[in-house]
Write an enzyme that holds these catalytic residues in place. Structure first.
Site, PDB file in Angstrom:
ATOM      1  N   ARG A 173      -0.644 -14.840   2.710  1.00 46.46           N
ATOM      2  CA  ARG A 173       0.088 -14.195   4.108  1.00 46.46           C
ATOM      3  C   ARG A 173       0.922 -14.826   4.668  1.00 46.46           C
ATOM      4  O   ARG A 173       1.790 -14.587   5.461  1.00 46.46           O
ATOM      5  CB  ARG A 173      -1.328 -14.177   4.798  1.00 46.46           C
ATOM      6  CG  ARG A 173      -0.952 -13.145   6.598  1.00 46.46           C
ATOM      7  CD  ARG A 173      -2.053 -12.481   7.416  1.00 46.46           C
ATOM      8  NE  ARG A 173      -2.241 -14.306   8.181  1.00 46.46           N
ATOM      9  CZ  ARG A 173      -1.723 -15.133   8.991  1.00 46.46           C
ATOM     10  NH1 ARG A 173      -0.788 -14.176   9.402  1.00 46.46           N
ATOM     11  NH2 ARG A 173      -2.629 -16.291   9.543  1.00 46.46           N
TER      12      ARG A 173
ATOM     13  N   HIS B 190     -14.330 -18.358  -1.670  1.00 47.81           N
ATOM     14  CA  HIS B 190     -13.463 -19.123  -1.035  1.00 47.81           C
ATOM     15  C   HIS B 190     -11.858 -17.695  -0.802  1.00 47.81           C
ATOM     16  O   HIS B 190     -10.923 -18.276   0.095  1.00 47.81           O
ATOM     17  CB  HIS B 190     -12.684 -19.906  -0.923  1.00 47.81           C
ATOM     18  CG  HIS B 190     -12.138 -20.671  -2.322  1.00 47.81           C
ATOM     19  ND1 HIS B 190     -10.852 -21.218  -2.349  1.00 47.81           N
ATOM     20  CD2 HIS B 190     -12.180 -20.458  -3.778  1.00 47.81           C
ATOM     21  CE1 HIS B 190     -10.711 -21.289  -4.230  1.00 47.81           C
ATOM     22  NE2 HIS B 190     -12.088 -20.570  -4.127  1.00 47.81           N
TER      23      HIS B 190
ATOM     24  N   ASP C 251      -6.876 -14.979 -10.601  1.00 50.38           N
ATOM     25  CA  ASP C 251      -7.464 -14.383 -11.218  1.00 50.38           C
ATOM     26  C   ASP C 251      -8.330 -13.097 -10.734  1.00 50.38           C
ATOM     27  O   ASP C 251      -9.085 -13.660  -9.595  1.00 50.38           O
ATOM     28  CB  ASP C 251      -8.675 -15.442 -11.117  1.00 50.38           C
ATOM     29  CG  ASP C 251      -9.873 -14.106 -12.506  1.00 50.38           C
ATOM     30  OD1 ASP C 251      -9.412 -12.981 -12.912  1.00 50.38           O
ATOM     31  OD2 ASP C 251     -10.785 -15.045 -12.554  1.00 50.38           O
TER      32      ASP C 251
ATOM     33  N   ASP D 194      -9.282 -18.117   2.368  1.00 47.41           N
ATOM     34  CA  ASP D 194      -8.218 -18.855   2.073  1.00 47.41           C
ATOM     35  C   ASP D 194      -6.881 -17.841   1.109  1.00 47.41           C
ATOM     36  O   ASP D 194      -5.873 -18.722   1.374  1.00 47.41           O
ATOM     37  CB  ASP D 194      -9.010 -20.411   1.328  1.00 47.41           C
ATOM     38  CG  ASP D 194      -9.843 -20.892   2.071  1.00 47.41           C
ATOM     39  OD1 ASP D 194     -10.003 -20.421   3.640  1.00 47.41           O
ATOM     40  OD2 ASP D 194     -10.358 -21.531   1.421  1.00 47.41           O
TER      41      ASP D 194
ATOM     42  N   GLY E 250      -9.754 -26.719  -3.650  1.00 49.53           N
ATOM     43  CA  GLY E 250      -9.113 -25.081  -3.039  1.00 49.53           C
ATOM     44  C   GLY E 250     -10.377 -24.659  -1.759  1.00 49.53           C
ATOM     45  O   GLY E 250     -10.586 -24.477  -1.182  1.00 49.53           O
TER      46      GLY E 250
ATOM     47  N   HIS F 157      -6.620 -20.322 -10.268  1.00 48.01           N
ATOM     48  CA  HIS F 157      -8.663 -19.926 -10.449  1.00 48.01           C
ATOM     49  C   HIS F 157      -8.505 -20.796 -11.219  1.00 48.01           C
ATOM     50  O   HIS F 157      -8.119 -21.045 -12.384  1.00 48.01           O
ATOM     51  CB  HIS F 157      -8.888 -18.363  -9.696  1.00 48.01           C
ATOM     52  CG  HIS F 157      -8.360 -18.317  -8.932  1.00 48.01           C
ATOM     53  ND1 HIS F 157      -7.737 -16.929  -8.268  1.00 48.01           N
ATOM     54  CD2 HIS F 157      -8.680 -18.598  -7.443  1.00 48.01           C
ATOM     55  CE1 HIS F 157      -8.164 -17.151  -7.418  1.00 48.01           C
ATOM     56  NE2 HIS F 157      -7.848 -17.676  -6.796  1.00 48.01           N
TER      57      HIS F 157
ATOM     58  N   ASP G 172      -6.883 -25.000  -0.201  1.00 50.73           N
ATOM     59  CA  ASP G 172      -6.072 -23.694   0.241  1.00 50.73           C
ATOM     60  C   ASP G 172      -5.761 -24.211   1.555  1.00 50.73           C
ATOM     61  O   ASP G 172      -4.505 -23.842   2.109  1.00 50.73           O
ATOM     62  CB  ASP G 172      -6.951 -23.052   0.217  1.00 50.73           C
ATOM     63  CG  ASP G 172      -7.226 -22.683  -1.409  1.00 50.73           C
ATOM     64  OD1 ASP G 172      -6.926 -22.902  -1.832  1.00 50.73           O
ATOM     65  OD2 ASP G 172      -8.706 -22.060  -1.636  1.00 50.73           O
TER      66      ASP G 172
END
Length: 146
Positions: free
Chosen positions: A102, A93, A86, A96, A61, A13, A66
């Site tokens: 996950r 996003h 962060d 994302d 991203g 980030h 992503d």
């Protein structure tokens, strides 16, 4: 010992980009034998600081990088995801990022979200050697044809 090359993604980030770039610079020699991918801006900054590293640049991203990484995870093409996050900044996003978390969990991909966890990953004997990830049985979740 011959290093077994891993497929490694580097993501950060905005507020953690400098920390990831510094971490990569400190660990440049250890990362050299591996195949590296990075999302757009992060990858460009790392390439400027560590020109000896060959990094395949993905999209930024929020612009799809992503999702590109998510596809690599789902296709079994990524071994390690180093994603310096962060936790104090809400991002448009965030869904994302949650999806990457996950998918990394689902497909048992090594996931480091900060410098301490990245230090543990890179100092593991598995980082240089061969490591066969186990894959959980997800056949009950796979949609069957109607």
């Amino acid at each position: 010992m011959t290093v077994k090359a891993k497929n490694i993604a580097l993501v950060a980030h905005d507020q953690t980009k400098a920390e990831l770039v510094e971490w990569v610079a400190v660990n440049e020699a250890a990362l050299q034998p591996h195949k590296l991918w990075a999302t757009g801006t992060t990858g460009r900054i790392i390439t400027e600081r560590c020109p000896s590293l060959e990094i395949t640049l993905l999209k930024s991203g929020p612009l799809g990088g992503d999702q590109q990484l998510g596809a690599m995870i789902a296709e079994g093409k990524l071994d390690v995801l180093l994603f310096f996050m962060d936790p104090m900044t809400s991002l448009p996003h965030d869904v994302d990022v949650k999806a990457l978390t996950r998918l990394s969990t689902l497909y048992n991909v090594i996931f480091a979200c900060n410098r301490s966890s990245a230090d543990f990953v890179i100092s593991s004997p598995h980082f240089k050697g061969d490591y066969q990830r186990t894959q959980r049985d997800i056949s009950d979740y796979v949609q069957r044809p109607v």
